[in-house]
Scaffold this motif. Structure first.
Motif, mmCIF file in Angstrom:
data_model
loop_
_atom_site.group_PDB
_atom_site.id
_atom_site.type_symbol
_atom_site.label_atom_id
_atom_site.label_comp_id
_atom_site.label_asym_id
_atom_site.label_seq_id
_atom_site.Cartn_x
_atom_site.Cartn_y
_atom_site.Cartn_z
ATOM 1 N N PRO A 16 10.789 6.708 0.879
ATOM 2 C CA PRO A 16 11.059 5.777 1.985
ATOM 3 C C PRO A 16 12.144 4.759 1.630
ATOM 4 C CG PRO A 16 8.750 5.715 1.296
ATOM 5 C CD PRO A 16 9.479 6.509 0.286
ATOM 6 N N VAL A 17 12.847 4.322 2.637
ATOM 7 C CA VAL A 17 13.809 3.237 2.444
ATOM 8 C C VAL A 17 13.036 1.922 2.406
ATOM 9 C CG1 VAL A 17 15.807 2.099 3.470
ATOM 10 C CG2 VAL A 17 15.525 4.577 3.708
ATOM 11 N N VAL A 18 11.964 1.870 3.170
ATOM 12 C CA VAL A 18 11.205 0.629 3.325
ATOM 13 C C VAL A 18 9.749 0.867 2.938
ATOM 14 C CG1 VAL A 18 10.379 -1.050 5.017
ATOM 15 C CG2 VAL A 18 12.670 -0.092 5.231
ATOM 16 N N TYR A 19 9.220 -0.007 2.060
ATOM 17 C CA TYR A 19 7.810 0.093 1.686
ATOM 18 C C TYR A 19 6.977 -1.016 2.339
ATOM 19 C CZ TYR A 19 8.738 3.523 -1.995
ATOM 20 O OH TYR A 19 9.077 4.653 -2.692
ATOM 21 N N ASN A 20 7.643 -1.837 3.108
ATOM 22 C CA ASN A 20 7.031 -3.033 3.648
ATOM 23 C C ASN A 20 6.670 -2.770 5.115
ATOM 24 O OD1 ASN A 20 7.073 -5.464 5.140
ATOM 25 N ND2 ASN A 20 8.265 -6.503 3.557
ATOM 26 N N ASP A 21 5.392 -2.828 5.433
ATOM 27 C CA ASP A 21 4.944 -2.507 6.798
ATOM 28 C C ASP A 21 5.567 -3.421 7.850
ATOM 29 O OD1 ASP A 21 3.300 -0.463 6.010
ATOM 30 O OD2 ASP A 21 1.460 -1.648 6.035
ATOM 31 N N HIS A 28 0.818 -1.224 0.000
ATOM 32 C CA HIS A 28 0.000 0.000 0.000
ATOM 33 C C HIS A 28 0.850 1.271 0.000
ATOM 34 C CE1 HIS A 28 0.079 1.590 4.230
ATOM 35 N NE2 HIS A 28 0.659 0.427 4.414
ATOM 36 N N LEU A 29 2.052 1.186 0.548
ATOM 37 C CA LEU A 29 2.857 2.414 0.626
ATOM 38 C C LEU A 29 3.337 2.894 -0.741
ATOM 39 C CD1 LEU A 29 4.967 1.878 3.871
ATOM 40 C CD2 LEU A 29 3.156 3.553 3.483
#
Lengths: 220, 414
Positions: free
Chosen positions: A60-65, A50-51
């Protein structure tokens, strides 16, 4: 999307999403793991994708919740890094993706990690999923040249649907664009688009890369 | 039935949101056109729910959804009980006696007898009218509980009383994931929103802002720190005064504590007295209990502020944050509830956990006007993308569609 014959035009679709709450939340890695084993695939997809549709003041560095929460709320940096490094493009089903996330968490717990880490009150991980409503945009491409002209004007949500959602959530063998181009006898362009990695660029950048494939093949 | 203004149209919103947003609403509306959406809540004025319904109902109607709005009736005793219920759902131990629960049931019965449940879908807002669900079987239509508050960690006896009502609904809507709890019915997330064209949020002439400040004795030439909220302990007005007193040692600033009362908030008067006592005789602290319909004044007070506080200890969503961000103001706020979705720490404002933290961030901002401006610009963009009324209109229509397809995660529409 139905299987396409050689003459079928490409209908661009878009989606509207409603976030559905599961009411389930985790405070530790073992709790996260336990829920992850039973939660719907739609929830796994939501928390890993979703990000990509959100606006960010910094890329973002991370798109994984999962990775984000494990790093931020639990300060489990090693596991967070491993979760963030999961190659989403390597999977063709949510089931495979879920298994990969579970395997990393199991290994972390087996190695003695996460024994005592509990997130602060108010920072729990809340499992959600999205309910998607797929609608035609009214934009139709009659042939590959028309496709590359029109793909420039579609929204990021439409691109997200045909490229990310279609492939992994709806478990189509490839993204919709490549599938259609291949059906039109354009295997070279189809393969080139298939090689694009949507997870390392923004959706705007991805759109530009798709347009560039058309340019390289002299169709726009 | 509450009569709502229809003076503002979708085309007015288009000037704020852009054409693509309104076009999208029309596309979705085509799938729910002609349906009767009946909203029921506990007050026609005061509080965020009434504010939003005032504009949301006419917009839905312009889109072809036959939205209406009804308000339940209750005496002061009923609203004191539901206020205690509200606090208990936020986790505060409140003893609701059998007599109080009987009065809640009796008031519900009275409303059931008097109200006309005409909606094709019935949207019940918050706990006060929740027990009206008793009519669901008879109506044979979907009922949705739209809960605007955080019920994730309630005082258990009160939740145990309310849960059997809530579980009878076809779906519930919460403002953010943190507010929900495990239930047997589908739960959706719809963040609340602000109306950019309302008196509380529309653009104002600088002269209007200055006139309002001066009317309340606030000097427009000196920094103004402001908190807009009901006089409610959960908003920590005493913590704001403590923060201001720390800032005041370094900066010649002023503090405005302004807010209105809602008819269903009898606790407000007691808190107001505590605030006045803490303010003492400091001429730079302006405690302003504002009557209903003071939206234009609130707008001007925020626009005339340098920094806006929302130092809540517990918060539903805290829409006053979005209202301040929309006006380009940096916000210093408690890291609780929906505030965490609005204040992106370091980008649209600062999240704090103590009066000392709030004071330290305020001093940082007062020393750096460039930072104030950057946070304000980001904040306005963040609200435009996520917290304007048009987004909530869209989500409500999607919930109506979702009720048609309860078992599907992916719904194809033509």
């Amino acid at each position: 999307m139905k299987s396409m014959n050689h003459h079928e035009p490409f209908h661009f679709h878009t989606e509207r999403r409603l976030v559905q709450l599961t009411g389930r939340s985790a405070r530790t890695v073992p709790e996260l793991l336990a829920i992850l084993r039973e939660i719907s695939g739609a929830s796994v997809f939501y928390h890993t994708h979703h990000l990509f549709l959100s606006h960010h003041f910094e890329k973002p560095v991370v798109y994984n919740d999962f990775a984000d929460w494990v790093g931020q709320a639990l300060q489990e940096d090693a596991l967070a890094e491993r979760l963030a490094a999961i190659d989403l493009l390597a999977f063709t089903s949510i089931r495979q993706l879920r298994e990969a996330v579970i395997a990393l968490m199991e290994a972390h717990i087996a190695a003695g990690g996460a024994r005592a880490r509990e997130c602060p009150a108010g920072d729990e991980f809340h499992f959600c999923k999205s309910k998607s409503f797929i609608m035609p945009t009214g934009i139709v491409a009659e042939d590959p040249a028309d496709f590359f002209r029109k793909v420039r004007g579609i929204t990021n949500v439409s691109l997200y649907f045909h490229f990310l959602e279609a492939r992994l959530r709806l478990e189509r063998p490839t993204n919709d664009f490549s599938h259609w181009l291949r059906g039109r006898g354009e295997a070279g362009m189809a393969d080139a688009i298939d090689r694009l990695d949507p997870y390392v660029v923004t959706l705007d950048e991805l759109k530009e890369q798709i347009t560039e494939v058309g340019r390289r093949h002299g169709v726009n | 039935m509450v009569s709502t203004k229809e003076g503002v149209s979708l085309s007015d919103y288009q000037d704020v949101t852009g054409k693509h947003v309104i076009d999208e609403l029309r596309v979705i509306a085509a799938h729910v056109e002609g349906r009767r959406l009946q909203n029921i809540n506990s007050t026609a004025v005061g509080g965020g729910v009434a504010e939003i319904l005032t504009r949301l109902v006419p917009l839905l109607r312009e889109l072809g959804v036959l939205a209406t709005w009804d308000v339940i009736k209750g005496d002061q005793n009923f609203f004191e009980i539901t206020k205690a219920m509200h606090n208990a759902l936020h986790g505060k131990p409140e003893n609701l006696t059998p007599a109080m629960l009987d009065h809640y049931r009796a008031t519900t019965e009275s409303n059931l007898r008097q109200m006309d449940f005409h909606g094709d879908v019935i949207w019940v807002h918050d706990p006060q009218p929740a027990a009206l669900i008793a009519r669901r079987k008879q109506s044979g239509r979907p009922w949705v509980w739209r809960c605007h508050i955080d019920v994730s960690t309630p005082y258990k006896p009160v939740w145990d009383f309310l849960a059997p009502y809530v579980e009878q609904y076809d779906a519930a809507i919460f403002s953010m994931p943190d507010f929900a709890r495990p239930m047997h019915i589908p739960q959706f997330m719809v963040a609340p929103s602000i109306d950019p064209l309302s008196d509380k949020n529309r653009e104002l002439e600088p002269g209007t802002v200055e006139r309002v400040l001066r009317k309340h004795g606030v000097d427009p030439g000196r920094p103004v720190l402001t908190q807009i909220s009901r006089f409610d302990r959960l908003k920590d007005p005493l913590g704001v005064i403590a923060a201001y007193k720390l800032v005041r040692k370094r900066h010649n600033c002023q503090l405005v504590l302004a807010g209105g009362d809602a008819p269903d908030d009898p606790e407000g008067a007691a808190v107001l007295n505590e605030v006045r006592e803490a303010a003492g005789t400091d001429p730079n602290i302006h405690v302003l209990p504002l009557p209903p319909f003071s939206d234009l004044e609130i707008n001007a007070l925020v626009r005339g502020s340098t920094i806006v506080f929302q130092k809540s200890i517990k918060e539903g969503f805290g829409l006053t944050v979005s209202e301040a961000l929309w006006k380009g103001k940096p916000v210093i706020a408690g890291a609780v509830g929906g505030i965490k979705l609005q204040v992106i720490n370091g980008h649209t404002g600062f999240l704090v956990h103590s009066p000392e933290g709030a004071a330290q961030r305020a001093m940082q901002l007062l020393a750096d006007p460039g930072l104030c401006r950057r946070l304000g610009e980001n904040g306005r963009l963040h609200v435009k993308q996520n917290f304007l009324l048009t987004r909530q209109v869209k989500d409500y229509m999607l919930v109506m569609l979702a009720l048609d397809h309860p078992a599907k995660d992916v719904v194809h529409l033509n």
